[in-house]
Enzyme design. Structure first.
Site, PDB file in Angstrom:
ATOM      1  N   GLY A 189      33.294  73.199  63.625  1.00 28.41           N
ATOM      2  CA  GLY A 189      34.370  72.628  62.826  1.00 28.41           C
ATOM      3  C   GLY A 189      33.819  71.488  61.997  1.00 28.41           C
ATOM      4  O   GLY A 189      32.616  71.272  61.946  1.00 28.41           O
ATOM      5  N   ALA A 190      34.734  70.762  61.351  1.00 26.48           N
ATOM      6  CA  ALA A 190      34.300  69.687  60.479  1.00 26.48           C
ATOM      7  C   ALA A 190      33.626  68.569  61.264  1.00 26.48           C
ATOM      8  O   ALA A 190      32.658  67.991  60.807  1.00 26.48           O
ATOM      9  CB  ALA A 190      35.487  69.139  59.711  1.00 26.48           C
ATOM     10  N   GLU A 191      34.142  68.275  62.447  1.00 29.81           N
ATOM     11  CA  GLU A 191      33.556  67.137  63.148  1.00 29.81           C
ATOM     12  C   GLU A 191      32.912  67.490  64.474  1.00 29.81           C
ATOM     13  O   GLU A 191      32.237  66.661  65.066  1.00 29.81           O
ATOM     14  CB  GLU A 191      34.601  66.026  63.340  1.00 29.81           C
ATOM     15  CG  GLU A 191      35.740  66.383  64.258  1.00 29.81           C
ATOM     16  CD  GLU A 191      36.438  65.137  64.801  1.00 29.81           C
ATOM     17  OE1 GLU A 191      35.906  64.035  64.614  1.00 29.81           O
ATOM     18  OE2 GLU A 191      37.487  65.279  65.418  1.00 29.81           O
ATOM     19  N   ALA A 192      33.118  68.712  64.950  1.00 29.89           N
ATOM     20  CA  ALA A 192      32.560  69.064  66.250  1.00 29.89           C
ATOM     21  C   ALA A 192      32.125  70.515  66.281  1.00 29.89           C
ATOM     22  O   ALA A 192      32.566  71.328  65.471  1.00 29.89           O
ATOM     23  CB  ALA A 192      33.596  68.817  67.341  1.00 29.89           C
ATOM     24  N   ILE A 212      31.885  73.853  68.875  1.00 28.80           N
ATOM     25  CA  ILE A 212      32.538  74.363  70.068  1.00 28.80           C
ATOM     26  C   ILE A 212      31.658  75.446  70.692  1.00 28.80           C
ATOM     27  O   ILE A 212      31.243  76.378  70.004  1.00 28.80           O
ATOM     28  CB  ILE A 212      33.910  74.984  69.729  1.00 28.80           C
ATOM     29  CG1 ILE A 212      34.789  74.010  68.945  1.00 28.80           C
ATOM     30  CG2 ILE A 212      34.620  75.459  70.991  1.00 28.80           C
ATOM     31  CD1 ILE A 212      35.347  72.867  69.720  1.00 28.80           C
ATOM     32  N   ASP A 236      46.966  66.036  63.515  1.00 31.76           N
ATOM     33  CA  ASP A 236      46.375  67.177  62.810  1.00 31.76           C
ATOM     34  C   ASP A 236      47.039  68.490  63.219  1.00 31.76           C
ATOM     35  O   ASP A 236      46.373  69.437  63.608  1.00 31.76           O
ATOM     36  CB  ASP A 236      44.863  67.218  63.077  1.00 31.76           C
ATOM     37  CG  ASP A 236      44.115  68.096  62.078  1.00 31.76           C
ATOM     38  OD1 ASP A 236      44.691  68.379  61.010  1.00 31.76           O
ATOM     39  OD2 ASP A 236      42.982  68.497  62.372  1.00 31.76           O
TER      40      ASP A 236
END
Lengths: 255, 333
Positions: free
Chosen positions: A42-45, A47, A156
């Site tokens: 994702g944008a920040e993490a 998975i 979000d």
């Protein structure tokens, strides 16, 4: 992807660690964490799926952002990880379906939680029936309202953060990374605004039904307070640049 | 096919003439810029300046292209978004020449034009667009034939934040020195990130007014200006970058394009390069000459629209100060 290898480095200690389980009949040695499998970025993490103490789990790792100043980046990753864990536990206690946190290491931006075997709403919304869209969005509305009722704003609520369990059909809310513990009505309105926006920007065809059902769900928890929130949602939308209808009342408030 | 485009939304009166061609599509590019001696752009003063300089700018452009106005296929004009008085000057001139020459008039959205000229120059196909200028901060991507807004500022624009701060603490004018914004230059000597500056990202939206207030407060308290510049810049840029990364992941697009005046910042560019690398996307930065307001982008977008059959009767071609980018049907893509 280079982020994958970085995560393996962070997890190195874990991957080598073993737990000893004592039974009446003797001992069994097991790996603490195994079966690592990358799912998505994702944008920040990032998975990844894994078995943590024999539980199907996901690892959410907030990776460092090279474009940010290091100190700011570290602080953000740490704070957001801690907030997410707190929010998940609170949400669980409110009866909202969310992943259960199993382990966290905030300084690394690391969080391990239970795995949800399901579909992301964003990916299926265009091929499920309108009734199903309505049912899901109504649930999301209920969840959002319950969080608001307890001074939590998710931050979000988008179609990317709603999941449908493949087996049980349960509706899950995920990604509490931008959650805030506040009870200001303006922040609650932003939650609603973000959900509407995510529907408008990517799922134009189901826009009306999705919004309507979300509001129904929200109203079932918050009652007439809903109208106050929607009025502020309207104001927020008018704050965007060059909104033509600054004076037109929204259809949602008038209903 | 030859199209003339007129831009007059803010501080630049631009006339561009383009032809339908892969290479060397620019036949003329003339820009007259209004530069206030102090303060920001006063719409009335700017529009007076445009009314004075407009006809001359047009004449020079036609001369540069070396064509007879009768050879033009259509006249394109930016009808919004922008400052009303400024827009009206361009619109009036465009309506007049279209009527006089009996040529079709094409209504162009200024923000769409920034994107279209960017695509033409960077040769990207379907990027997430980061639109950063004095008046706009938006993350936009093409979905179902519209440039949908994934995130935008809820109050002031990024360029506006940097310019206002620079002006109010006495760093500007001039705002840009050797291609660097004065806030970027001032930040180079900064050594630490200050606490308690608000970083506001809500979902996909950003907000900068609180950041401006915090920076002014710190300045009045006598905090080292370099540290303020550094903190202001890092927080402002990074909130935009975070939203851009989210849009990239949300839309699953593989390209990212930066347009608008702030795109010229080398600091921002370096950060974007790192971001693109991190997320495996291709980066296209529109070169400064085309990233700022100009007539070429209006003419080029007008050409794409005219080829799709979009024209407007001169008497209906009224300006719209708040014409959102997502209200335009992008029928040519």
């Amino acid at each position: 992807m280079e982020v994958d290898t970085e995560l393996i480095k962070v997890l190195e200690e874990f991957l080598n660690e073993k737990v000893v389980i004592a039974y009446a009949s003797g001992f069994e040695e097991k790996k603490l964490l195994r079966g690592l499998e990358f799912l998505s970025m994702g944008a920040e993490a990032i998975i990844a799926k894994c078995l943590f103490l024999d539980i199907d789990a996901v690892i959410k790792w907030r990776f460092p952002k090279p474009y940010m100043p290091a100190e700011l980046d570290r602080e953000f990753r740490r704070n957001r990880t801690i907030t997410e864990v707190k929010a998940l536990i609170k949400a669980l206690s409110l009866g909202i379906n969310v992943p259960i946190p199993l382990y966290t290491e905030p300084d690394e931006g690391l969080l391990i939680m239970t795995y949800i075997d399901g579909f992301v709403l964003r990916d299926i919304i265009d091929r499920i029936s309108l009734d199903k869209v309505c049912e899901i969005c109504r649930n999301v509305g209920v969840y959002t309202a319950k969080l608001h009722e307890n001074s939590i704003v998710h931050g979000d609520v988008t179609t990317s953060n709603v999941m449908l369990d493949k087996v049980t059909g349960k509706i899950y809310l995920i990604d509490f990374g931008l959650t805030n513990f506040v009870k200001r009505i303006e922040d609650q309105a932003i939650d609603v605004h973000i959900f509407f926006r995510s529907i408008e920007s990517a799922h134009h065809n189901v826009e009306d039904i999705a919004k309507k059902c979300f509001i129904e769900g929200y109203r079932s928890v918050k009652g007439s307070y809903t109208d106050k929130v929607l009025r502020i949602v309207d104001n927020i939308r008018k704050m965007g640049r060059y909104v033509a209808e600054r004076k037109i009342k929204s259809v949602w408030v008038m209903q | 096919m030859i199209i003339l485009g007129i831009e007059s939304t803010a501080h630049t009166f631009g006339v561009g003439i383009v032809r339908d061609s892969e290479e060397n599509f620019v036949l003329a590019d003339v820009r007259t810029k209004y530069e206030p001696k102090e303060g920001g752009i006063h719409p009335r003063e700017a529009s007076r300046f445009f009314a004075e300089k407009g006809p001359e700018t047009l004449r020079i452009a036609l001369g540069e292209a070396g064509i007879n106005p009768k050879e033009l296929n259509a006249i394109a004009v930016a009808l919004g978004p922008g400052m009303g008085p400024c827009l009206r000057v361009g619109a009036t001139i465009a309506r007049t020449i279209a009527s006089y020459l009996g040529k079709p008039l094409v209504p162009v959205n200024h923000a769409v034009a920034h994107i279209e000229i960017g695509l033409k120059i960077t040769k990207l196909k379907d990027p997430v667009v980061v639109y950063l200028s004095g008046g706009n901060t938006a993350i936009v991507a093409l979905v179902n034939k519209r440039y949908r807004v994934f995130g935008e500022t809820l109050d002031i624009a990024l360029g506006n934040l940097l310019d206002s701060f620079a002006r109010d603490v006495g760093l500007a004018p001039p705002y840009v020195v050797n291609g660097m914004h004065v806030v970027d230059i001032c930040a180079e000597k900064g050594s630490r990130i200050l606490n308690n500056f608000p970083y506001v990202v809500r979902g996909q939206d950003v907000s900068f007014s609180g950041l401006y207030t915090a920076a002014m407060k710190a300045f009045k308290k006598g905090v080292d200006i370099h540290d303020i510049c550094l903190t202001l810049r890092e927080i402002a840029y990074n909130s935009v970058l975070e939203v851009a990364a989210r849009a990239l992941m949300h839309t699953k697009k593989r390209e990212i394009m930066v347009v608008g005046g702030v795109a010229a910042s080398p600091v921002l560019r370096e950060k974007l390069e790192m971001l693109a690398k991190r997320y495996g996307a291709e980066l296209g930065v529109v070169p400064p000459n085309y990233a700022v307001d100009n007539g070429i982008m209006i003419a080029w977008t007008g050409l794409l629209m005219y080829k799709s059959g979009i024209t407007i009767e001169p008497r209906r071609a009224v300006v719209n100060q708040r014409w959102r980018v997502d209200e335009v049907d992008i029928v040519w893509r």
